[in-house]
Enzyme design. Sequence first.
Site, PDB file in Angstrom:
ATOM      1  N   ASP A   3       3.194  25.975   7.267  1.00  0.00           N
ATOM      2  CA  ASP A   3       2.412  24.844   6.773  1.00  0.00           C
ATOM      3  C   ASP A   3       3.323  23.844   6.043  1.00  0.00           C
ATOM      4  O   ASP A   3       3.240  22.633   6.244  1.00  0.00           O
ATOM      5  CB  ASP A   3       1.334  25.400   5.831  1.00  0.00           C
ATOM      6  N   LYS A  57       4.535  19.845   6.875  1.00  0.00           N
ATOM      7  CA  LYS A  57       4.472  18.725   5.931  1.00  0.00           C
ATOM      8  C   LYS A  57       5.821  18.021   5.811  1.00  0.00           C
ATOM      9  O   LYS A  57       5.882  16.786   5.795  1.00  0.00           O
ATOM     10  CB  LYS A  57       4.021  19.225   4.560  1.00  0.00           C
TER      11      LYS A  57
END
Length: 816
Positions: free
Chosen positions: A676, A680
């Site tokens: 994750d 980003k």
Amino acid sequence: MKIIKFGGSSVANPENIRKVFAILQDKLKQHEIAIVFSAFGGVTESLLTIARLAREGDQAYRDLLQTLEEKHLDIVRQLIAVQNQSTVMTYVKVRFKELEDLFHGIFLIKENSSRTLDYVASFGERLSAFILAEAMAGKGIKTQFVDARDVIRTNDRFGQARVDYEVTNALIKDYFLKNDGVKVITGFIASTAKGETTTLGRSGSDYTAAIFAGALEAQDLEIWTDVSGVLTSDPKMVYTAFTIPQLSYNEAMELSHFGAKVIFPATMQPAMKKNIPIYIKNTFEPENPGTLINGEVSHGALIKGISSMSNISIVTVQGAGLIEGGATVSRVFRALAEAKVNIVLISQASSEHSICLAIKTHEAFLAKESIEKEFFYEIKSGEMDEVSLLHGLATIAVVGENMKQNPGASGRMFRALGRNNVNVAAIAQGSSELNISAVIPQPDLQKALNALHEAFFLSENKVLHVFLVGTGLIGQALMKMIASQQNKLLKDNELDVQIHGLANSRFMAFHEDGFELKPAYQLSDKDEPMDLEKFIQKMEEMNFSNSVFVDCTASQDVADAYSRVLEAKVAIVTPNKRANSGSMDQYRALKRIAKRRGVKFLYETNVAAGLPVINTLQDLMLSGDKVIRIEAVLSGSMNFIFSELENGAPFSEVVKIAKDKGYTEPDPRDDLSGMDVARKILILGREAEQVLEFDDITIQSMVPADCQHAATVPEFFEKLSGHDGDFAKLLRKAGENGERLRFMATLEDGKAKVGLKSLPESHPFSSLKGSDNMILLTTDRYHDRPMIIRGPGAGADVTAAGVFADVIRIGNYTRE
Ligand code: ADP
Ligand code: ASP
Ligand code: MG
């Protein structure tokens, strides 16, 4: 003398007629008046339908005729006392007997010329005016029924006859001199010198009233209808349309010529000549002042109104050989005039190489034929192409005298159309600079009218039409925010945010007028099953101006549909990272489509929830800065885990707490794997204008190999506890060095890395608490000390707030 006209809707039934009588009683007390009536509402249309059925040999015409007779008899029964009914009943019955014979004739010979149709249509006004004159007489008013065929003289252009004013004015004056009583006049109809019945054109009763007003030099003309005057746009198409208090004759003529049905274009001619004011009033709201049409040009708003016409075709005349020939235009006009085809709008290239005419669809084929006949030899020799036809169009026109002095009307018009994805097929500006008109696709008409209305009249109120997919924590929080801010936004920011489409993974629902948000609409099995393709189609069909698709899911499927959404000129706002963390090609393609289609694609909440990271980076890039390094703690859950570890609990337990508190994904491995965070930093890198693919990122997972393969989450936790010692060791070692463990992402020299780092106490990340995020941007300008962005970087509320801010940004962007 005042001339007062009531339209079909004002006299559609006994209830309405009583309202008309109340208005008339009032007028009669104060003024000398003459009254013009249209046929009872819908009657002209029915008569023409019956004629068509009879011609087609359809026996059904008989029943319709019977119903029509019954309608008239019923009005007589309800408005006239029994003892006075017999003359009127006889009049009505005789007229219907005549009609019966007439239609039988049409049925037999299967022909109905425009001459016959005018005669057929004349019965509507003859019946209504006669019945109403008698009904008024029953109330003690001395009335005189006037069959306008006796006094209005026209040529024999049936269906659209031209008035011979000289003869007509004299006949009218003479008639009024010789006859007493309140004249009750048939609208719409007239006759030729030979005594053949003609009509002045559909909706022509307004014109009848003006002809009488002109001939008698009336003090004013009142036209009573079912709306409160001429409105800024047709209220049936634009719900926010409002009454225009005053119009010049020219403005009224232009608006009506381009489709504002509320007043018949020719009405203004006689009134203008004698400078007679026209009032448009509402029978159902008599106290409303309505619209005054007179010779004055009022200053103020850039335009007065917007009108439109449906069922338009474009007829294109072109050919290389036309340039030399000259006189093409005049020959085209002559051909069309001979065929009695009306031209709605013309647009021509300066070379005469191509001329484009907007024509009513039902006349378009005739137009093609007559032009091709005129240019028979040019077409044969190839100097000219065959005339081409394009159907399915509408015209839209903005009208106002102030356009002359003030530039900007066309810019505003076409910007509004362009922004709302309305293709313009042809443009024309009246040489009087009173109107600008455009031809657009018929299906876009209502959207275009509303977009223009908003751009010209309601620019202070911008409506944003939101389509929300994903009603989980973020979606729900967003709906609550919109609900609580709706009034304030409207009041302070003139922004009206409405949700028109809602979907979760199972159901979807739509609402034309916007969903109630207090309380928020809850999708259930009563709604349609969710189908993303259908959702997008429906969004396109609803075809609103200023639409925004808000994706509050984490779904790849939804992200895969973005390009279609943007192509449809619908903006996107989303916290869903999937689209921007896919391939670089896809990332670029979306930006490109958004730019080409002139819509926004905003995703501030892709990284660090509502913190202003993406916008800040974009602003830096726009102002010419260069990113040297990005260091960031981007995972609220990982940060929570590391700050908790410092309190001494074992790693596996801390992860468990984080999971129970909802800080991690249901399977904590999704967070611990670093994937994750990698997505980003990938997005941040791309915003910093780096060419990066996901595979270029070095990811150090926090999930030990054996845990990675655990089949279930409980099994994962069990295995993870076996590693508590290793983590404790890492933590101890860091402590001995006076350092702290942080899971961070870095981007430098085009390389991105994600993993665990041991950082000195003095490092800004060391002070991070709870689920905070922090981003350090070292750039050419922020060189010695980086720019720091810090704050809660996860949670439904802060994310929804960021999404909301992006939605508002779109509202502000679409404003001029
Ligand atoms: P009447 O039967 O009184 O002659 P019409 O039906 O001919 O009435 O005209 C009134 C209708 O015109 C309204 O109901 C409205 O739908 C339509 N209309 C179109 N454009 C406008 C406009 N700009 N302002 C007001 N009404 C309009
Ligand atoms: N009755 C006619 C029509 O329907 C004229 C009018 O109403 O003005 O066209
Ligand atoms: Mg009318």
